[in-house]
Design an enzyme around this catalytic site. Sequence first.
Site, short mmCIF file in Angstrom:
data_model
loop_
_atom_site.label_atom_id
_atom_site.label_comp_id
_atom_site.label_asym_id
_atom_site.label_seq_id
_atom_site.Cartn_x
_atom_site.Cartn_y
_atom_site.Cartn_z
CB ALA A 159 -1.05 -0.49 1.21
N GLY A 160 0.15 2.77 -0.63
CA GLY A 160 1.62 3.62 -0.55
C GLY A 160 1.65 3.84 -2.33
CG ASP A 190 -3.14 2.94 -7.58
OD1 ASP A 190 -3.65 4.28 -7.82
OD2 ASP A 190 -3.73 2.13 -8.16
CE LYS A 191 0.41 8.32 -0.66
NZ LYS A 191 0.18 7.58 0.73
CG ASN A 196 6.05 8.62 4.22
OD1 ASN A 196 4.45 8.65 4.02
ND2 ASN A 196 6.33 6.82 4.46
N GLY A 251 0.60 10.74 6.01
CA GLY A 251 -0.67 11.67 6.36
C GLY A 251 -2.19 11.19 5.52
CG PHE A 252 -3.66 7.58 6.31
CD1 PHE A 252 -2.59 6.63 5.48
CD2 PHE A 252 -3.99 6.82 7.18
CE1 PHE A 252 -2.84 5.49 6.62
CE2 PHE A 252 -3.99 6.11 8.04
CZ PHE A 252 -3.35 5.24 7.72
CG ASN A 302 -3.17 0.41 3.77
OD1 ASN A 302 -4.02 1.15 4.92
ND2 ASN A 302 -2.40 -0.93 4.27
CG ASN A 312 -2.04 1.64 7.52
OD1 ASN A 312 -1.29 1.38 9.10
ND2 ASN A 312 -1.30 2.10 6.69
CB SER A 355 0.08 5.69 9.15
OG SER A 355 0.97 6.57 8.86
CG ASN A 360 3.40 9.45 8.43
OD1 ASN A 360 4.76 10.06 8.67
ND2 ASN A 360 3.71 9.03 7.45
CB THR A 361 -2.66 9.58 11.18
OG1 THR A 361 -2.85 9.28 9.93
CG2 THR A 361 -4.19 9.84 11.74
CE LYS A 376 2.06 -2.09 6.06
NZ LYS A 376 2.00 -1.27 4.85
CG ASN A 426 2.81 1.40 8.55
OD1 ASN A 426 3.97 1.93 7.39
ND2 ASN A 426 1.56 1.40 8.49
#
Length: 344
Positions: free
Chosen positions: A60-61, A63-64, A109, A112-113, A137, A168, A171, A173-174, A206, A235
């Site tokens: 994932a990441g 092809d968001k 990176n 942030g979704f 995801n 997920n 992450s 970043n959130t 994940k 992750n």
Amino acid sequence: MSIWRLGTRAFHAFDPETAHNLTIRALKAGVGPRRKGDLFPALETKVAGLTFPNPLGLAAGFDKNAVVPDACLNMGFGFVEVGAVTPRPQAGNDKPRVFRLSRDQAVINRYGFNNDGLEAIAARLSARSGRGIVGINLGANKDSTDRVGDYVTCAARLAPLVSFCTVNVSSPNTPGLRALQEKDVLMSLLNNVRMAMTGNAKLFLKIAPDLGDEDRADLVELAKAAPIDALVISNTTIGERDRLAHDPDQKGGLSGRPLFPLSTARLKEFAGALDGAVPLIGVGGISGAQDAYEKILGGASLVQIYTALVYKGPDLVIDILEGLSERLSADGFQDVADAVGKGL
């Protein structure tokens, strides 16, 4: 040197996010390799009730927004995971938010979704005409007051359109998202997501590589009891900066080659503790066939890549598949499943 590797090098003239967006546009326009995922019959494997033409997936990441899942499958991948998706569209964090670390073959990176939102992604997945295993995801909006509800909403809408849904909660970043990995909270989340899913989609989880000893022990027990079909390890990491050739002084998740030792150690730890109770998917730092093979020997039934494509281009997919086939044969394994965990 192939045209695809030359193209990858040319894209490095652009900043990382621009280069990524150009890659998606090129794939959407039909520019990209066309290779079947079943070129190596010994690599076909069954995991969680799904039959994969090979064990190599796109993480994932990449092809968001589910714009090019079939073009990605055409690179030779055995499966593709799109997203992460959130119920409402969101722009993500401020730019610049992705950084190449070329000497380390790594990326940091803090996206942030960023994504187009649930309905746009559902429309694209509904319009797919190609076959192949595609998963989604699942994430939560940054400003959500009900993050569990966000996962449930996405799962209910998208499960009929995909082969698997990945929760997920890992992450970095959130803000606050990783708190959902706490055992009781996570069990409730997974149960609610599973109840919301219709169709035959499988449920994956994940996790982060940075969990402490007690949290990892809790996750082992949760994985045995939770309604999940596979565990994805892992992750990106907020640590491991001491492995870098230079300190980029950037916040965010580190992926690529420096993550490989940590993610593989976590994979082996969970493989030993779970003893086959839950299939594992190995992610983090794979940059060649030997890395993928080490993940499989360490307990992974499937593996995923992303960051290495930034540096090696789409030829890496066939390089890994060919190398895996050769290694399985050389070591006397009949298929991928026969090799899983044999290095523990």
